[in-house]
Design a protein around this motif. Structure first.
Motif, short mmCIF file in Angstrom:
data_model
loop_
_atom_site.label_atom_id
_atom_site.label_comp_id
_atom_site.label_asym_id
_atom_site.label_seq_id
_atom_site.Cartn_x
_atom_site.Cartn_y
_atom_site.Cartn_z
N VAL A 89 10.65 -2.69 -6.40
CA VAL A 89 10.37 -3.18 -5.05
C VAL A 89 9.57 -2.14 -4.27
O VAL A 89 8.60 -2.46 -3.56
N HIS A 90 9.99 -0.89 -4.42
CA HIS A 90 9.29 0.18 -3.72
C HIS A 90 7.85 0.30 -4.22
O HIS A 90 6.91 0.47 -3.42
N ASN A 91 7.64 0.22 -5.52
CA ASN A 91 6.29 0.30 -6.07
C ASN A 91 5.43 -0.88 -5.60
O ASN A 91 4.26 -0.71 -5.28
N ALA A 92 6.03 -2.07 -5.59
CA ALA A 92 5.29 -3.24 -5.14
C ALA A 92 4.91 -3.11 -3.67
O ALA A 92 3.78 -3.44 -3.26
N ALA A 93 5.87 -2.62 -2.85
CA ALA A 93 5.58 -2.43 -1.42
C ALA A 93 4.48 -1.40 -1.23
O ALA A 93 3.59 -1.55 -0.38
N ASP A 94 4.52 -0.34 -2.04
CA ASP A 94 3.49 0.70 -1.95
C ASP A 94 2.13 0.13 -2.31
O ASP A 94 1.11 0.46 -1.69
N ALA A 95 2.07 -0.73 -3.34
CA ALA A 95 0.80 -1.34 -3.71
C ALA A 95 0.28 -2.24 -2.59
O ALA A 95 -0.92 -2.23 -2.28
N LEU A 96 1.17 -2.98 -1.97
CA LEU A 96 0.76 -3.93 -0.93
C LEU A 96 0.30 -3.23 0.35
O LEU A 96 -0.41 -3.84 1.16
N THR A 97 0.72 -1.97 0.56
CA THR A 97 0.26 -1.27 1.76
C THR A 97 -1.24 -1.02 1.72
O THR A 97 -1.85 -0.67 2.74
N ALA A 98 -1.86 -1.19 0.55
CA ALA A 98 -3.31 -1.05 0.46
C ALA A 98 -4.02 -2.13 1.28
O ALA A 98 -5.14 -1.92 1.77
N LEU A 99 -3.37 -3.28 1.46
CA LEU A 99 -4.02 -4.40 2.15
C LEU A 99 -4.27 -4.12 3.63
O LEU A 99 -5.41 -4.28 4.10
N PRO A 100 -3.25 -3.69 4.43
CA PRO A 100 -3.57 -3.39 5.83
C PRO A 100 -4.54 -2.22 5.98
O PRO A 100 -5.37 -2.21 6.90
N LEU A 101 -4.46 -1.25 5.07
CA LEU A 101 -5.41 -0.14 5.14
C LEU A 101 -6.82 -0.62 4.83
O LEU A 101 -7.80 -0.17 5.45
N ALA A 102 -6.97 -1.52 3.88
CA ALA A 102 -8.29 -2.06 3.55
C ALA A 102 -8.88 -2.78 4.76
O ALA A 102 -10.06 -2.62 5.09
N VAL A 103 -8.05 -3.58 5.43
CA VAL A 103 -8.51 -4.26 6.64
C VAL A 103 -8.95 -3.25 7.69
O VAL A 103 -9.97 -3.42 8.37
N ALA A 104 -8.17 -2.18 7.82
CA ALA A 104 -8.50 -1.15 8.82
C ALA A 104 -9.83 -0.48 8.50
O ALA A 104 -10.65 -0.23 9.40
N PHE A 105 -10.06 -0.16 7.23
CA PHE A 105 -11.32 0.48 6.86
C PHE A 105 -12.51 -0.45 7.10
O PHE A 105 -13.59 0.00 7.52
N VAL A 106 -12.33 -1.74 6.84
CA VAL A 106 -13.40 -2.70 7.09
C VAL A 106 -13.69 -2.79 8.59
O VAL A 106 -14.85 -2.77 9.02
N LEU A 107 -12.64 -2.90 9.39
CA LEU A 107 -12.82 -2.95 10.84
C LEU A 107 -13.47 -1.67 11.36
O LEU A 107 -14.29 -1.70 12.28
#
Length: 363
Positions: A89-107
């Protein structure tokens, strides 16, 4: 006052002494060795390049951690290990944190507007908050699952597969942690560094799963849920560090060493007699500066502007990740002269300024 838009940086300062000429010669020699430009296009290219590096780090780490988590899910289903479940669960959550960061970098790549005059770099701070909340949620889930299994112990099967999954989890997380931390520090992204620290702790919690598998192998049925609780505690420690890092960035905290470097660079500029107010702030993974310098009151407007431009130029060299600086030139006070800022006193905040002009003059 000079605007931080791209323009040539004149280096001629009329009336400066021998020390000023030596400083200019030294600066010119440094340019011959490391030529560069601070034009607006170059600043934009550097910003886009740093965002591209951040995006690449996110997608690569998402792929590695996603593959690791999928492999662990299979083993969890087969074995029923609650310790491995918490790690997964922790690994999956860590992988999914890439998504908000990706949005932030695009913005963050979007240009400033009349509403968002500083641009969209602050989206990284919002992503950091999302990451902290994700870590907190994974801690709650892992802890709840471990307590449930502690109250109702169950046997674990496929122990060799559990041990192998734990080793793979450690290797994947440690590689991602090194990669994220290196890129995050390179581009100045606190959110990406926090995400890397998160992945590093995930790696050590993966190793902890080995202890649970070892305990189960010798017949200690409580070993697995106890290790699950230890993993939960490790997640909480990561949560504390990540929350502190993100809180500091949201509150515009900077490393005092950056302030010292900026101050030293300004005082070395010919024509700058003292440094008044000095403020630095992160906007995403880029820095901005606002500073007031004291200059000779007898200088013409053009001469004072040259000193301000030289001060901005010195800051861009001395402060890593700095992309813009707004420099205001104040005339040095003379005996009997009224304070030119007196008209602003009733607008000043109740607290003292963050950086008082208490430095000895530098001629």
């Amino acid at each position: 006052m000079n605007d931080p838009h791209g323009h040539p940086h004149p280096h001629a300062h009329d009336g400066h002494a021998h020390g000023g000429r030596i400083a200019r010669w030294r600066h010119t020699a440094r340019h011959l060795v490391t030529p560069h430009s601070h034009e607006s296009a170059d600043k934009t290219d550097a910003a886009l390049e740093s965002s591209a590096k951040g995006m690449r780090a996110l997608w690569v780490s998402l792929g590695v951690l996603g593959a690791t988590a999928l492999m662990q899910v299979v083993v969890v289903i087969l074995s029923g290990s609650v310790a491995l479940l918490g790690d997964t669960v922790h690994n999956a959550a860590d992988a999914l944190t890439a998504l908000p960061l990706a949005v932030a970098f695009v913005l963050g790549r979007r240009a400033a507007t009349r509403r968002f005059t500083y641009g969209y770099g602050r989206a990284e701070d919002v992503a950091g908050i999302v990451i902290v909340l994700t870590i907190a949620a994974s801690a709650v889930f892992a802890g709840w699952t471990a307590v449930d299994r502690l109250l109702d112990p169950r046997p674990i099967s496929y122990l060799p597969a559990v041990a192998a999954a734990a080793v793979v989890g450690f290797i994947g997380n440690e590689w991602v942690a090194r990669y994220r931390i290196r890129v995050g520090r390179e581009i100045g992204s606190a959110a990406l560094v926090a995400d890397g620290l998160h992945a590093r702790t995930d790696g050590f919690t993966s190793l902890a799963v080995l202890l649970g598998a070892g305990g189960a192998a010798i017949g200690w049925r409580l070993a697995d849920p106890i290790v699950g609780l230890l993993i939960t505690a490790a997640i909480v420690f990561v949560l504390r560090d990540a929350a502190r890092e993100v809180f500091r960035r949201v509150m515009d905290a900077v490393d005092p060493a950056l302030v010292d470097a900026a101050e030293s660079a300004l005082l070395a500029v010919p024509g700058v007699r003292a440094v008044g107010e000095l403020r630095l702030r992160w906007i995403g993974h880029r820095l901005r500066a606002e500073v007031a310098v004291v200059v000779d009151g007898e200088l013409t407007v053009r001469q004072a502007h040259r000193v301000a431009v030289a001060a901005e130029h010195a800051l861009l060299h001395a402060v890593p990740k700095l992309t813009a600086a707004l420099v205001h030139a104040d005339p040095a006070a003379t005996p009997g002269e009224a304070d030119p800022h007196a008209a602003l006193d009733h607008h000043a905040p109740a607290h003292a300024p963050a950086h008082a002009p208490a430095h000895a003059p530098v001629v």
